[in-house]
Design a protein around this motif. Structure first.
Motif, PDB file in Angstrom:
ATOM      1  N   VAL A  36      10.096 -48.481 -98.133  1.00 16.90           N
ATOM      2  CA  VAL A  36      10.676 -50.023 -97.931  1.00 16.90           C
ATOM      3  C   VAL A  36      11.828 -50.090 -96.753  1.00 16.90           C
ATOM      4  N   PRO A  37      11.567 -50.339 -95.495  1.00 17.52           N
ATOM      5  CA  PRO A  37      12.414 -50.211 -94.575  1.00 17.52           C
ATOM      6  C   PRO A  37      13.522 -50.954 -94.614  1.00 17.52           C
ATOM      7  N   GLY A  38      14.550 -50.273 -93.920  1.00 17.21           N
ATOM      8  CA  GLY A  38      15.691 -51.255 -93.593  1.00 17.21           C
ATOM      9  C   GLY A  38      15.548 -52.320 -92.594  1.00 17.21           C
ATOM     10  N   LYS A  39      16.887 -52.856 -92.246  1.00 16.92           N
ATOM     11  CA  LYS A  39      16.566 -53.765 -91.299  1.00 16.92           C
ATOM     12  C   LYS A  39      16.210 -53.319 -89.734  1.00 16.92           C
ATOM     13  N   VAL A  40      16.867 -52.337 -89.435  1.00 21.65           N
ATOM     14  CA  VAL A  40      16.502 -51.681 -88.013  1.00 21.65           C
ATOM     15  C   VAL A  40      14.963 -51.261 -88.013  1.00 21.65           C
ATOM     16  N   GLN A  41      14.612 -50.281 -89.060  1.00 20.99           N
ATOM     17  CA  GLN A  41      13.287 -49.973 -89.038  1.00 20.99           C
ATOM     18  C   GLN A  41      12.311 -51.152 -89.171  1.00 20.99           C
ATOM     19  N   TYR A  42      12.619 -52.079 -89.849  1.00 22.98           N
ATOM     20  CA  TYR A  42      11.727 -53.227 -90.150  1.00 22.98           C
ATOM     21  C   TYR A  42      11.350 -54.005 -88.815  1.00 22.98           C
ATOM     22  N   PHE A  43      12.526 -54.040 -88.056  1.00 24.32           N
ATOM     23  CA  PHE A  43      12.469 -54.767 -86.772  1.00 24.32           C
ATOM     24  C   PHE A  43      11.850 -53.768 -85.485  1.00 24.32           C
ATOM     25  N   ALA A  44      12.093 -52.512 -85.571  1.00 26.27           N
ATOM     26  CA  ALA A  44      11.275 -51.700 -84.799  1.00 26.27           C
ATOM     27  C   ALA A  44       9.668 -51.736 -85.068  1.00 26.27           C
ATOM     28  N   GLU A  45       9.277 -51.630 -86.216  1.00 27.05           N
ATOM     29  CA  GLU A  45       8.101 -51.909 -86.810  1.00 27.05           C
ATOM     30  C   GLU A  45       7.407 -53.171 -86.463  1.00 27.05           C
ATOM     31  N   PHE A  50       3.768 -56.142 -83.069  1.00 32.08           N
ATOM     32  CA  PHE A  50       3.416 -57.365 -82.240  1.00 32.08           C
ATOM     33  C   PHE A  50       2.631 -56.968 -81.144  1.00 32.08           C
ATOM     34  N   VAL A  51       3.010 -55.793 -80.376  1.00 33.42           N
ATOM     35  CA  VAL A  51       2.581 -55.467 -79.268  1.00 33.42           C
ATOM     36  C   VAL A  51       1.033 -54.839 -79.580  1.00 33.42           C
ATOM     37  N   ARG A  52       1.212 -54.047 -80.731  1.00 27.59           N
ATOM     38  CA  ARG A  52      -0.332 -53.436 -81.031  1.00 27.59           C
ATOM     39  C   ARG A  52      -1.514 -54.389 -81.154  1.00 27.59           C
ATOM     40  N   ASN A  53      -0.880 -55.392 -81.948  1.00 30.78           N
ATOM     41  CA  ASN A  53      -1.919 -56.294 -82.555  1.00 30.78           C
ATOM     42  C   ASN A  53      -2.099 -57.682 -81.503  1.00 30.78           C
ATOM     43  N   SER A  54      -1.170 -58.096 -81.255  1.00 37.98           N
ATOM     44  CA  SER A  54      -1.239 -59.381 -80.465  1.00 37.98           C
ATOM     45  C   SER A  54      -1.646 -59.075 -79.054  1.00 37.98           C
ATOM     46  N   ILE A  55      -1.245 -58.046 -78.482  1.00 38.99           N
ATOM     47  CA  ILE A  55      -1.785 -57.720 -76.921  1.00 38.99           C
ATOM     48  C   ILE A  55      -2.726 -56.503 -76.992  1.00 38.99           C
ATOM     49  N   PRO A  70       0.855 -47.251 -76.428  1.00 34.35           N
ATOM     50  CA  PRO A  70       2.084 -46.918 -75.703  1.00 34.35           C
ATOM     51  C   PRO A  70       2.519 -47.203 -74.517  1.00 34.35           C
ATOM     52  N   LEU A  71       1.511 -47.583 -73.417  1.00 36.04           N
ATOM     53  CA  LEU A  71       1.981 -48.253 -72.302  1.00 36.04           C
ATOM     54  C   LEU A  71       2.290 -49.565 -72.243  1.00 36.04           C
ATOM     55  N   LEU A  72       1.410 -50.265 -72.887  1.00 37.91           N
ATOM     56  CA  LEU A  72       1.980 -51.754 -73.232  1.00 37.91           C
ATOM     57  C   LEU A  72       2.815 -52.068 -73.867  1.00 37.91           C
ATOM     58  N   PHE A  73       3.471 -51.005 -74.889  1.00 36.99           N
ATOM     59  CA  PHE A  73       4.451 -51.184 -75.988  1.00 36.99           C
ATOM     60  C   PHE A  73       5.767 -50.821 -75.006  1.00 36.99           C
TER      61      PHE A  73
END
Length: 239
Positions: A36-45, A50-55, A70-73
């Protein structure tokens, strides 16, 4: 005799700083991952997803996207943070408002997708990239030079200049508005001009938030085009 500097200035410092900040932030975010991620981990995930799926997945394709995440991220957040530097007080200078910085990152992407094309198709890639399929032979003498110019000259130039010009223009507009407001309020004695200066400040605040939006959009567009170019190099046979 003309003297030349080292080229190492504020923008180079900010580029190095952006690499440090991005690395430190994501290392901290995933240092102790929790179910159950905290705020920082949730934001990073969320950012990664977003980059992985949407781009990555949507543009490069389900079959080939994973190695390029990794390159796109890295590209997205590197460009994004260097853009946002222009909205941070005291820094107030987007790194890619300098043509050299924009050219440098565009050249890296340019070399990357050409290398991908050669790796996947050999030197035949250059033919695939400039000879459209399904086009009558009689029009090829016109189409091939246009494709060469479009793919290998215009594409890298627009990739860099779009980012540079947008960041430079937005930065100049905000700075000119701030300077004009100061002149109208501090230097002028007229109440009407002072009031106009206040209105300029209100307008510049609105411009500031618009510029923030443009900074994010330009990072997205730059990364999106990177994904499109890589996808085109991978699937050059479909050209």
């Amino acid at each position: 005799m003309a003297e030349y500097g080292t080229g190492f200035g504020k923008q180079m410092i900010m580029i190095i700083l952006s690499i440090i900040l991005i690395t430190v932030f994501f290392k901290i975010a995933i240092r102790n991952p929790k179910l159950v991620p905290g705020k920082v981990q949730y934001f990073a995930e969320f950012c990664y997803g977003f980059v992985r799926n949407s781009i990555g997945r949507d543009i490069v394709g389900e079959k080939n996207f994973a190695p390029w995440v990794p390159l796109l991220f890295a590209t997205f957040f590197f460009v994004l943070l260097n853009n946002i530097f222009g909205a941070i007080p005291f820094l107030q200078l987007p790194s890619f408002s300098h043509a050299g910085s924009a050219y440098a990152i565009a050249i890296i992407i340019y070399v990357t997708w050409i290398a991908v094309g050669i790796k996947n198709h050999g030197l035949r890639y250059f033919k695939l990239a400039v000879v459209p399929s399904g086009v009558p032979g009689w029009i090829m003498p016109l189409m091939v030079p246009l494709e060469v110019i479009s793919n290998f000259i215009v594409r890298p130039l627009t990739h860099s200049l779009r980012l540079m010009a947008t960041m430079l223009a937005g930065h100049m507009i905000v700075m000119l508005a701030a300077s004009g407001a100061r002149y109208l309020i501090v230097v002028q004695d007229s109440f009407l001009l002072n009031a106009t200066g206040v209105l300029v400040i209100v307008g510049s605040v609105a411009m500031y938030f618009l510029e923030l939006l443009i900074m994010v959009l330009q990072a997205f567009v730059f990364t999106l085009l990177t994904a499109i170019y890589i996808q085109g190099a991978l699937d050059a046979d479909a050209h």
